[in-house]
Design a protein around this motif. Sequence first.
Motif, short mmCIF file in Angstrom:
data_model
loop_
_atom_site.label_atom_id
_atom_site.label_comp_id
_atom_site.label_asym_id
_atom_site.label_seq_id
_atom_site.Cartn_x
_atom_site.Cartn_y
_atom_site.Cartn_z
N ASP A 1 -17.30 53.84 7.04
CA ASP A 1 -18.66 53.94 6.84
C ASP A 1 -19.46 54.17 5.51
N GLY A 2 -18.37 53.62 4.34
CA GLY A 2 -18.71 53.49 3.04
C GLY A 2 -18.57 54.74 2.21
N GLU A 3 -18.22 55.88 2.95
CA GLU A 3 -17.70 57.14 2.50
C GLU A 3 -16.49 57.00 1.63
N VAL A 4 -16.45 57.65 0.66
CA VAL A 4 -15.17 57.96 -0.31
C VAL A 4 -13.96 58.27 0.42
N ASN A 5 -12.93 57.65 0.35
CA ASN A 5 -11.43 58.07 0.94
C ASN A 5 -10.88 58.90 -0.32
N LYS A 6 -11.00 60.12 -0.18
CA LYS A 6 -10.68 61.19 -1.28
C LYS A 6 -9.04 60.68 -1.60
N PHE A 7 -8.29 60.69 -0.76
CA PHE A 7 -6.57 60.20 -1.02
C PHE A 7 -6.60 59.18 -1.56
N GLY A 8 -7.12 57.88 -1.28
CA GLY A 8 -7.11 56.78 -1.76
C GLY A 8 -7.60 56.63 -3.10
N TYR A 9 -8.84 57.28 -3.38
CA TYR A 9 -9.81 57.20 -4.55
C TYR A 9 -8.76 58.04 -5.79
N ASN A 10 -8.30 59.32 -5.24
CA ASN A 10 -7.21 59.77 -6.27
C ASN A 10 -6.15 59.12 -6.33
N MET A 11 -5.66 58.27 -5.61
CA MET A 11 -4.36 57.49 -5.80
C MET A 11 -4.44 56.54 -6.70
N ILE A 12 -5.95 55.80 -6.62
CA ILE A 12 -6.07 54.60 -7.52
C ILE A 12 -6.44 55.25 -8.96
N ASN A 13 -6.80 56.42 -9.12
CA ASN A 13 -6.94 56.94 -10.31
C ASN A 13 -5.81 57.28 -10.95
N ALA A 14 -4.87 57.65 -10.24
CA ALA A 14 -3.51 58.23 -10.75
C ALA A 14 -2.82 56.80 -11.10
N ILE A 15 -2.83 55.84 -10.42
CA ILE A 15 -2.16 54.75 -10.74
C ILE A 15 -2.96 53.97 -12.01
N MET A 16 -4.23 54.23 -12.17
CA MET A 16 -4.86 53.81 -13.32
C MET A 16 -4.31 54.63 -14.62
N GLY A 17 -4.03 55.74 -14.57
CA GLY A 17 -3.65 56.82 -15.65
C GLY A 17 -2.30 56.51 -15.81
N CYS A 18 -1.42 56.41 -15.07
CA CYS A 18 -0.07 55.99 -15.37
C CYS A 18 0.08 54.37 -15.78
N SER A 78 -11.86 45.67 4.63
CA SER A 78 -11.08 45.39 6.10
C SER A 78 -12.24 44.91 6.89
N GLU A 79 -11.82 44.53 8.18
CA GLU A 79 -12.70 44.05 9.28
C GLU A 79 -13.67 45.15 9.60
N SER A 80 -13.27 46.33 9.45
CA SER A 80 -14.19 47.71 9.67
C SER A 80 -15.10 47.86 8.50
N GLY A 81 -14.73 47.35 7.39
CA GLY A 81 -15.63 47.65 6.30
C GLY A 81 -15.10 48.50 5.11
N ALA A 82 -13.98 49.12 5.50
CA ALA A 82 -13.40 49.79 4.31
C ALA A 82 -12.88 49.04 3.29
N LYS A 83 -13.09 49.53 2.18
CA LYS A 83 -12.67 48.67 0.71
C LYS A 83 -11.18 49.19 0.33
N PHE A 84 -10.30 48.41 -0.16
CA PHE A 84 -9.18 48.86 -0.58
C PHE A 84 -8.67 47.78 -1.80
N ILE A 85 -7.55 48.29 -2.44
CA ILE A 85 -6.81 47.35 -3.58
C ILE A 85 -5.70 47.04 -3.15
N GLU A 86 -5.23 45.81 -3.25
CA GLU A 86 -3.95 45.53 -2.76
C GLU A 86 -2.97 44.91 -3.80
N PHE A 87 -1.90 45.88 -4.15
CA PHE A 87 -1.10 45.59 -5.34
C PHE A 87 0.07 44.58 -4.90
N SER A 88 0.27 43.77 -5.72
CA SER A 88 1.55 42.93 -5.76
C SER A 88 2.08 42.93 -7.15
#
Length: 196
Positions: free
Chosen positions: A71-88, A41-51
């Motif tokens: 600030d580069g710190e892990v977003n725990k909610f998003g990090y957990n969500m990406i791992n759950a999507i990977m698992g499923c 994002s413009e603020s520096g946060a990293k994301f995965i955008e699914f389509s």
Amino acid sequence: MNSNVIFTYNQEDALAAGQSGFINESGAYVITIAEAKLGTSESGAKFIEFSGDTDDGRKVNYLSVYSTKKDGEVNKFGYNMINAIMGCAGVMQLTEKMISVSHFIAPEFTGKRVGLVLQKTLKTKSNGSDTYSFDIRIPFFADTRQILQEKIDGAAPVAIDNILSTLKDKDERRQLGQSSQGYGYQQATNNDDAPF
């Protein structure tokens, strides 16, 4: 005079007439991932955008899950969500592949099927008109409808139906006359990096 057939009636296609080509309601959907775009994002946060596309041919775009805060710190909610999507989806690791100078994807997700419970969020655009987006509530296995914990435990798939029984759209629209500055806070969602 010969006539060439140019169109053959298809009842399934006929019944789909008038329906949106995109997902437009909260619910549980099985999606084949077309792309998992990596972004910042413009603020520096990293994301995965699914389509991707649902089994019934509808499209979904802009499903963003933020993995790090600005600030580069892990977003725990998003990090957990990406791992759950990977698992499923049966993805064990992600790599970065450059498609063009400013377009990177995680190719391991391409073509994978995954179930997603999506919650519609009603919003107000800067010009005052209404719009909406979707947040991923929880992923599930496409073929069994089990969430990750149910699959690990060998349990029956009941969580998705329980979630759907109470799932409602979120309304974050600004009311007429309400200050656009709000009350000095913003609610964090998996696609909103502003509070971080």
